[in-house]
Design a protein around this motif. Structure first.
Motif, PDB file in Angstrom:
ATOM      1  N   PRO A 351      27.292  51.102  29.746  1.00 44.37           N
ATOM      2  CA  PRO A 351      26.417  51.263  31.042  1.00 44.37           C
ATOM      3  C   PRO A 351      25.010  52.023  29.632  1.00 44.37           C
ATOM      4  O   PRO A 351      25.293  52.740  29.583  1.00 44.37           O
ATOM      5  CB  PRO A 351      26.297  51.876  31.786  1.00 44.37           C
ATOM      6  CG  PRO A 351      28.005  52.811  32.013  1.00 44.37           C
ATOM      7  CD  PRO A 351      28.263  51.984  30.254  1.00 44.37           C
ATOM      8  N   LYS A 355      19.306  48.496  29.875  1.00 40.61           N
ATOM      9  CA  LYS A 355      20.343  47.373  29.881  1.00 40.61           C
ATOM     10  C   LYS A 355      19.586  47.002  31.215  1.00 40.61           C
ATOM     11  O   LYS A 355      19.011  45.750  32.297  1.00 40.61           O
ATOM     12  CB  LYS A 355      21.357  47.077  29.764  1.00 40.61           C
ATOM     13  CG  LYS A 355      21.824  46.754  28.866  1.00 40.61           C
ATOM     14  CD  LYS A 355      21.552  45.250  28.601  1.00 40.61           C
ATOM     15  CE  LYS A 355      21.843  45.456  26.508  1.00 40.61           C
ATOM     16  NZ  LYS A 355      21.941  43.918  26.666  1.00 40.61           N
ATOM     17  N   ARG A 356      19.722  47.856  32.135  1.00 38.54           N
ATOM     18  CA  ARG A 356      20.022  48.045  33.780  1.00 38.54           C
ATOM     19  C   ARG A 356      18.455  48.066  34.207  1.00 38.54           C
ATOM     20  O   ARG A 356      18.879  46.269  35.240  1.00 38.54           O
ATOM     21  CB  ARG A 356      20.148  49.172  34.607  1.00 38.54           C
ATOM     22  CG  ARG A 356      18.995  50.320  34.298  1.00 38.54           C
ATOM     23  CD  ARG A 356      18.921  51.016  34.971  1.00 38.54           C
ATOM     24  NE  ARG A 356      18.412  52.773  34.283  1.00 38.54           N
ATOM     25  CZ  ARG A 356      17.936  53.202  35.099  1.00 38.54           C
ATOM     26  NH1 ARG A 356      16.999  53.061  35.311  1.00 38.54           N
ATOM     27  NH2 ARG A 356      17.634  54.386  33.524  1.00 38.54           N
ATOM     28  N   MET A 377      28.317  44.897  34.128  1.00 38.74           N
ATOM     29  CA  MET A 377      28.348  45.855  33.681  1.00 38.74           C
ATOM     30  C   MET A 377      27.903  47.664  33.726  1.00 38.74           C
ATOM     31  O   MET A 377      28.113  48.565  32.860  1.00 38.74           O
ATOM     32  CB  MET A 377      25.592  46.294  33.780  1.00 38.74           C
ATOM     33  CG  MET A 377      25.388  44.842  32.996  1.00 38.74           C
ATOM     34  SD  MET A 377      23.896  45.080  34.408  1.00 38.74           S
ATOM     35  CE  MET A 377      22.486  45.709  33.414  1.00 38.74           C
TER      36      MET A 377
END
Lengths: 558, 237
Positions: A351, A355-356, A377
């Motif tokens: 994570p 990316k989130r 994720m």
């Protein structure tokens, strides 16, 4: 008019007539139309022709336009007549011609049975336009760093109560690419055009940027001295103005925003290390920050599930918080689905803060997809814990799943298998509502003897089935609601129509009465007139009266 | 009932674009340090002048032009606006005026040629809407063609309006000494206006052989043709 076509005002009626005449359909609300006359509707709608203001705009001209256009259409009623086809054949101002054309089209006198126009542009998502390079007027810059969080072009579709909701992006007047994507743009040295990633010198007065090399070599344009440049090191990749936000601070920020929506003082207090302005800037930069602010302004939760889901995302990073948020997650959807996806996917990306943001900003409406994405994720432990919590919640609701689930706890020793089996159990508990407990127990027992891949498959299948069933129920409920609403709407319309009709009737009644009154009055006046004439005649002054109006009446009398 | 031919004298119109929106067409073609910037767009003359500077700055920034472009762009836009504004308040023309408008332009891969009539007295007219209808009917998908057509129409209307202002001024000067009724001859074909009497006398339906002249002709060029044409334009421009 060489060819006199009959037009059938009622599109449904059939006429057993001579076959030589063609039948053209026009809507019933256009039954006033006649070839050899110009109706009041036409006079009203196209006043320009009837005011006698110009030789180019006379009733005769209008009639010619109209007849030509209609005849042109009727040469082939099945094809859609376009304005461009007719305007080449008619002399006159194109704007006025277009007005006539549109008038005829709205009244169905042309293009009534023709196919609808092909829709271009807006809804061409099934049509892919391949373009060579960028359009002419646009220059292409280097692709922005995909790891940076995106800025302004978040769809601002959540403003409830606004008039028009655009599906696109709302940009301010005269906004340009660099405004919107400004921070994503890599800074280029104004002199040599290199990227200024390491450090650059910014000219204090104007927005002028020079890389380190150029600064040292001394060529930075005329009129600028060395002192005017300020060194700005951009070694860190944060998108804020040089302020670093650690994960804990971000967490705190989001928490405090959730608690005190608009009160930036309290928020800043909570996030002790950052000032009010920094908090606001950081929040705006987070891709969902805009929507948080919007809902804050709206005064409430726009949609609790999506909020919780979104709010949960960055918090997932720290395991201490995940429990609370996973329960939030559960409120929205079935935890098993996420679990099963996790069981399947072996590749867990670590994570990362970056990316989130990429995924959330283009989340589609499908809950399943979002769950899947989220689950891929985060760490497997987190999803396992999520499933545990979900199961716990379900168990609290119903006693049967608890038996099934906790009864098998002995079997579940293997860490990686437990998610799958738990999914299985939960899936079973769902199906429980529809089938008898004994059956599911059997199936469950069977499953524990079955090899691993099959177990996984079974888990997947049951999970999906449960979700599908729930979705169907929801869909049915929505349908019922829709029907109910449509019925209400129709009722309201009917009531409106009824009251209008009543109003018209009343008006008619009044009119009739007035008409009768006027008739009476007319007669009365006539009677008086006759009396006067009689008296004057008797007194022998007929000759003195004006001959013009009385002549015709007294002609017979005298 | 008065016949339209002997319409009473109308007051002369004040100068403005003979379309629903009074926008000025602006064309730029600037060359600085080997970079060439060509553009064409419409501008609202009622915008404050600060907008011109902002627009120029934005353009330079977006298209990565040399900073030397900035004053040139501002100057060109402002001069064209000033020209437009200098005509404001002057009398334009009187009576009916229907003029032919011709299109002959290339936008990227699309070449379009067309001819039609435009009524200068019709202040509901909208070049943008005409362009949109044209593109839709003919099936042009390139979104840059519509605005280019609208701009070309506006430019021609602007030209004609300017001509009318100057000719009206001349007329007035010529007739200055006369005491007779200042009656501008309506049917006098001045400039580009057509003789309406002749045009509308018989039938408003054109002869068939003329139909092909008044319909839009569309050409799609291949990439090589486009490159060749652009090279030719660069050399001549």
């Amino acid at each position: 008019m060489e060819n006199k076509p009959r037009h059938d005002p009622n599109p449904d009626s059939t006429r057993p007539e001579e076959p030589e005449l063609d039948l053209y359909t026009i809507p019933s609300y256009s039954s006033w139309f006649a070839w050899n006359d110009i109706h009041e509707t036409e006079r009203q709608a196209l006043k320009e022709f009837f005011e006698g203001s110009s030789i180019s705009r006379t009733p005769k001209v209008y009639k010619e336009y109209r007849d030509f256009i209609i005849n042109k259409y009727r040469e082939d009623p099945s094809r859609r007549l376009t304005f461009t086809e007719v305007r080449k054949s008619l002399i006159g101002d194109v704007t006025l011609l277009h007005k006539v054309f549109r008038f005829l089209e709205t009244w169905g006198l042309i293009n009534f049975v023709a196919p609808p126009p092909p829709r271009q542009g807006s809804d061409s998502d099934d049509r892919v336009r391949v373009e060579d390079g960028a359009p002419n007027g646009v220059r292409v810059v280097a692709t922005p760093n995909s790891l940076r969080p995106l800025l302004a072009p978040v769809v601002k579709g959540k403003k409830s109560g606004d008039g028009v909701e655009e599906s696109g992006v709302q940009l301010p007047h005269l906004a340009s690419y660099s405004d919107v994507f400004g921070d994503l743009k890599r800074l280029h040295c104004a002199n040599c055009g290199d990227n200024c990633d390491s450090g650059y010198y910014e000219y204090k007065k104007v927005n002028f940027v020079v890389c380190v090399k150029c600064f040292k070599s001394g060529n930075y344009g005329e009129g600028k001295s060395m002192d005017d440049f300020e060194l700005k090191d951009c070694s860190e990749k944060s998108a804020t103005n040089g302020v670093v936000w650690t994960e804990e601070e971000t967490l705190l920020l989001l928490d405090s925003v959730m608690k005190h929506w608009d009160d930036w003082d309290l928020v800043a207090q909570n996030v002790q290390t950052k000032s009010k302005l920094d908090c606001i800037t950081k929040l705006i930069e987070l891709p969902f920050g805009e929507s948080l602010i919007d809902s804050a302004k709206g005064g409430g939760y726009s949609s609790s599930t999506s909020m919780n889901m979104i709010g949960m995302k960055p918090v997932c990073l720290t395991s201490s918080e995940h429990q609370e948020n996973i329960i939030n997650e559960d409120q929205g959807y079935d935890g098993t689905i996420e679990n099963e996806k996790n069981g399947d996917s072996e590749n867990q990306e670590p994570p990362s803060k970056k990316k989130r943001t990429a995924s959330i900003s283009d989340a589609d409406s499908s809950l399943m997809k979002q769950v899947a994405r989220i689950s891929t994720m985060v760490d497997p432990q987190i999803t396992a814990a999520a499933a545990e919590a979900a199961v716990a919640m379900l168990s609290d609701e119903m006693s049967c799943p608890r038996e099934i689930f906790y009864g098998d706890q002995i079997d579940l020793t293997n860490g990686s298998l437990s998610p799958t089996l738990r999914a299985d159990a939960i899936g079973e508990s769902e199906i429980q509502e529809r089938s008898s407990p004994s059956e599911s127990q059997e199936i469950h027992l069977k499953n524990s003897d079955v090899p691993l891949p099959l177990r996984i498959r079974a888990a997947v299948a049951t999970g999906l089935g449960a979700a599908a069933a729930r979705a169907k129920l929801l869909a049915l409920q929505e349908e019922r609601e829709i029907e109910h609403l449509v019925a209400t709407v129709i009722e309201a319309q009917l009531k409106k129509l009824q009251s209008k009709v009543k109003h018209c009737e009343d008006a008619e009644l009044l009119m009739e009465k007035e008409y009768a009154a006027i008739d009476e009055f007319k007669e009365h006046i006539l009677g008086e007139r006759i009396n006067i004439l009689r008296t004057t005649h008797n007194t022998g002054t007929a000759k003195l009266l004006e001959p013009s109006s009385v002549q015709s009446q007294t002609g017979n009398i005298s | 009932m008065k016949s339209p031919a002997s319409a009473s004298w109308k007051a002369p119109l004040k100068f403005r674009m003979p379309a629903a929106e009074n926008l000025v067409p602006i064309r730029l073609d600037i060359e600085v340090d080997g970079q060439r910037y060509k553009d064409a767009f419409t501008w609202n003359p009622y915008d404050p002048d600060s907008e011109v500077v902002m627009f120029a700055k934005r353009t330079v920034k977006d298209l990565k032009l040399a900073p030397g472009f900035l004053p040139q762009i501002v100057q060109f836009i402002q001069s064209q606006l000033a020209t437009f504004r200098s005509y404001a308040g002057q009398d334009m023309y009187v009576g009916d005026k229907i003029v032919p408008i011709k299109l002959d332009l290339r936008v990227d891969h699309t070449v379009i040629r067309d001819q039609f009539l435009w009524d200068l007295n019709n202040f509901d007219s909208d070049p943008e809407e005409f362009a949109r209808t044209l593109c839709k009917d003919v099936g042009i998908e390139d979104p840059e063609v519509g605005p280019a057509i609208a701009l070309a129409i506006r430019e021609q209307l602007y030209e004609i309006a300017i001509q009318n202002v100057t000719s009206a001024r001349e007329n007035r000067i010529n007739k200055k000494g006369r005491r007779a009724a200042e009656h501008f001859p309506i049917s006098k074909p001045s400039g580009a206006a057509l003789d309406l009497m002749k045009l509308f006398r018989s039938s408003v339906v054109r002869k068939r052989k003329e139909w092909d002249y008044y319909k839009p002709v569309l050409d799609l060029l291949s990439n090589e043709d486009v490159d060749a044409l652009e090279a030719k334009e660069e050399r001549s421009g």
